[in-house]
Design a protein around this motif. Structure first.
Motif, PDB file in Angstrom:
ATOM      1  N   GLY A   5      22.263   8.571 -95.700  1.00 50.87           N
ATOM      2  CA  GLY A   5      23.422   8.534 -96.576  1.00 50.87           C
ATOM      3  C   GLY A   5      24.525   9.519 -96.262  1.00 50.87           C
ATOM      4  N   THR A   6      24.384  10.298 -95.193  1.00 56.67           N
ATOM      5  CA  THR A   6      25.450  11.217 -94.796  1.00 56.67           C
ATOM      6  C   THR A   6      26.699  10.416 -94.450  1.00 56.67           C
ATOM      7  N   VAL A   7      27.833  10.848 -94.941  1.00 57.81           N
ATOM      8  CA  VAL A   7      29.097  10.168 -94.647  1.00 57.81           C
ATOM      9  C   VAL A   7      29.490  10.493 -93.205  1.00 57.81           C
ATOM     10  N   PRO A   8      29.718   9.459 -92.389  1.00 62.27           N
ATOM     11  CA  PRO A   8      30.041   9.724 -90.980  1.00 62.27           C
ATOM     12  C   PRO A   8      31.444  10.282 -90.798  1.00 62.27           C
ATOM     13  N   ALA A   9      31.600  11.105 -89.765  1.00 60.94           N
ATOM     14  CA  ALA A   9      32.926  11.568 -89.355  1.00 60.94           C
ATOM     15  C   ALA A   9      33.728  10.341 -88.924  1.00 60.94           C
ATOM     16  N   PRO A  10      35.060  10.407 -88.974  1.00 62.17           N
ATOM     17  CA  PRO A  10      35.871   9.227 -88.615  1.00 62.17           C
ATOM     18  C   PRO A  10      35.520   8.619 -87.260  1.00 62.17           C
ATOM     19  N   ARG A  11      35.295   9.449 -86.244  1.00 62.37           N
ATOM     20  CA  ARG A  11      34.950   8.927 -84.918  1.00 62.37           C
ATOM     21  C   ARG A  11      33.644   8.146 -84.961  1.00 62.37           C
ATOM     22  N   VAL A  12      32.665   8.683 -85.673  1.00 61.00           N
ATOM     23  CA  VAL A  12      31.359   8.027 -85.775  1.00 61.00           C
ATOM     24  C   VAL A  12      31.479   6.759 -86.621  1.00 61.00           C
ATOM     25  N   ALA A  13      32.294   6.805 -87.648  1.00 62.36           N
ATOM     26  CA  ALA A  13      32.501   5.613 -88.484  1.00 62.36           C
ATOM     27  C   ALA A  13      33.089   4.472 -87.661  1.00 62.36           C
ATOM     28  N   ARG A  14      34.026   4.806 -86.765  1.00 60.02           N
ATOM     29  CA  ARG A  14      34.603   3.766 -85.887  1.00 60.02           C
ATOM     30  C   ARG A  14      33.541   3.198 -84.956  1.00 60.02           C
ATOM     31  N   ARG A  15      32.723   4.057 -84.381  1.00 62.26           N
ATOM     32  CA  ARG A  15      31.650   3.589 -83.495  1.00 62.26           C
ATOM     33  C   ARG A  15      30.660   2.724 -84.263  1.00 62.26           C
ATOM     34  N   LEU A  16      30.345   3.138 -85.483  1.00 56.52           N
ATOM     35  CA  LEU A  16      29.416   2.381 -86.317  1.00 56.52           C
ATOM     36  C   LEU A  16      29.968   0.980 -86.590  1.00 56.52           C
ATOM     37  N   THR A  17      31.240   0.900 -86.879  1.00 59.19           N
ATOM     38  CA  THR A  17      31.882  -0.405 -87.104  1.00 59.19           C
ATOM     39  C   THR A  17      31.821  -1.253 -85.843  1.00 59.19           C
ATOM     40  N   GLU A  18      32.075  -0.650 -84.702  1.00 53.62           N
ATOM     41  CA  GLU A  18      32.034  -1.379 -83.428  1.00 53.62           C
ATOM     42  C   GLU A  18      30.618  -1.885 -83.126  1.00 53.62           C
ATOM     43  N   VAL A  19      29.623  -1.044 -83.343  1.00 53.81           N
ATOM     44  CA  VAL A  19      28.233  -1.447 -83.111  1.00 53.81           C
ATOM     45  C   VAL A  19      27.857  -2.575 -84.067  1.00 53.81           C
ATOM     46  N   ARG A  20      28.274  -2.465 -85.310  1.00 54.14           N
ATOM     47  CA  ARG A  20      28.001  -3.510 -86.310  1.00 54.14           C
ATOM     48  C   ARG A  20      28.615  -4.834 -85.864  1.00 54.14           C
ATOM     49  N   ARG A  21      29.874  -4.795 -85.428  1.00 58.52           N
ATOM     50  CA  ARG A  21      30.562  -6.009 -84.978  1.00 58.52           C
ATOM     51  C   ARG A  21      29.876  -6.610 -83.754  1.00 58.52           C
ATOM     52  N   LEU A  22      29.493  -5.751 -82.815  1.00 53.88           N
ATOM     53  CA  LEU A  22      28.829  -6.222 -81.603  1.00 53.88           C
ATOM     54  C   LEU A  22      27.505  -6.896 -81.939  1.00 53.88           C
ATOM     55  N   CYS A  23      26.719  -6.262 -82.782  1.00 57.71           N
ATOM     56  CA  CYS A  23      25.420  -6.841 -83.166  1.00 57.71           C
ATOM     57  C   CYS A  23      25.606  -8.154 -83.930  1.00 57.71           C
ATOM     58  N   ASP A  24      26.592  -8.202 -84.808  1.00 55.80           N
ATOM     59  CA  ASP A  24      26.864  -9.441 -85.541  1.00 55.80           C
ATOM     60  C   ASP A  24      27.258 -10.561 -84.578  1.00 55.80           C
ATOM     61  N   ALA A  25      28.071 -10.233 -83.571  1.00 54.33           N
ATOM     62  CA  ALA A  25      28.482 -11.238 -82.577  1.00 54.33           C
ATOM     63  C   ALA A  25      27.287 -11.702 -81.759  1.00 54.33           C
ATOM     64  N   LEU A  26      26.431 -10.779 -81.365  1.00 52.19           N
ATOM     65  CA  LEU A  26      25.226 -11.155 -80.617  1.00 52.19           C
ATOM     66  C   LEU A  26      24.310 -12.035 -81.455  1.00 52.19           C
ATOM     67  N   ALA A  27      24.294 -11.804 -82.749  1.00 49.26           N
ATOM     68  CA  ALA A  27      23.438 -12.590 -83.639  1.00 49.26           C
ATOM     69  C   ALA A  27      23.890 -14.052 -83.706  1.00 49.26           C
ATOM     70  N   ASP A  28      25.102 -14.339 -83.241  1.00 47.65           N
ATOM     71  CA  ASP A  28      25.561 -15.734 -83.173  1.00 47.65           C
ATOM     72  C   ASP A  28      24.828 -16.505 -82.076  1.00 47.65           C
ATOM     73  N   VAL A  29      24.285 -15.783 -81.090  1.00 42.00           N
ATOM     74  CA  VAL A  29      23.660 -16.452 -79.947  1.00 42.00           C
ATOM     75  C   VAL A  29      22.217 -16.036 -79.695  1.00 42.00           C
ATOM     76  N   ALA A  30      21.729 -15.073 -80.450  1.00 45.06           N
ATOM     77  CA  ALA A  30      20.358 -14.591 -80.242  1.00 45.06           C
ATOM     78  C   ALA A  30      19.737 -14.247 -81.589  1.00 45.06           C
ATOM     79  N   LYS A  31      18.436 -14.270 -81.618  1.00 49.99           N
ATOM     80  CA  LYS A  31      17.742 -13.857 -82.832  1.00 49.99           C
ATOM     81  C   LYS A  31      18.016 -12.378 -83.066  1.00 49.99           C
ATOM     82  N   PRO A  32      18.334 -11.989 -84.296  1.00 42.00           N
ATOM     83  CA  PRO A  32      18.621 -10.583 -84.575  1.00 42.00           C
ATOM     84  C   PRO A  32      17.533  -9.626 -84.087  1.00 42.00           C
TER      85      PRO A  32
END
Length: 119
Positions: A48-75
């Motif tokens: 639950g630690t609030v991420p620093a802005p740089r980490v928050a951006r990376r977290l969003t990017e990783v989330r988006r990447l994983c969501d996109a991969l989930a369109d073509v592969a099992k999560p």
């Protein structure tokens, strides 16, 4: 001329870091590498630690990447895919390409998979 109103659709709530890791079977050490943080920091984010802005951006990017991969592969396979050497990356693992600042190449592969085109 009639005025057109743009209605914003509510987006689905973002998964918490812990749920993101669980859903996509990403080991904590890999998660830390993807976010470019220590394992301790990754653990804090899951607690639950609030991420620093740089980490928050990376977290969003990783989330988006994983969501996109989930369109073509099992999560449950995504964590494994991120750690497997990939011919289209010259034998690099996707996580290594991301660490080297080449996430655009990883996205190109993901978009190719999603569109069904040959890369």
């Amino acid at each position: 001329m009639p005025v057109t109103k743009h209605v914003l659709r509510p987006s689905k709530p973002a998964l918490s870091p812990a749920n993101l890791r669980k859903k996509y079977a990403i080991p904590q050490s890999l998660f830390a590498r993807l976010l470019d943080v220590s394992v301790r920091t990754a653990s804090g984010l899951e607690s639950g630690t609030v991420p620093a802005p740089r980490v928050a951006r990376r977290l969003t990017e990783v989330r988006r990447l994983c969501d996109a991969l989930a369109d073509v592969a099992k999560p449950a396979y995504i964590g494994e895919w991120l750690q497997a050497p990939n011919e289209l990356l010259g034998g690099l693992k996707p996580v290594e390409a991301i660490e080297r600042g080449q996430i655009d190449l990883v996205w190109r592969i993901v978009e190719g998979l999603r569109s069904g085109s040959y890369l």
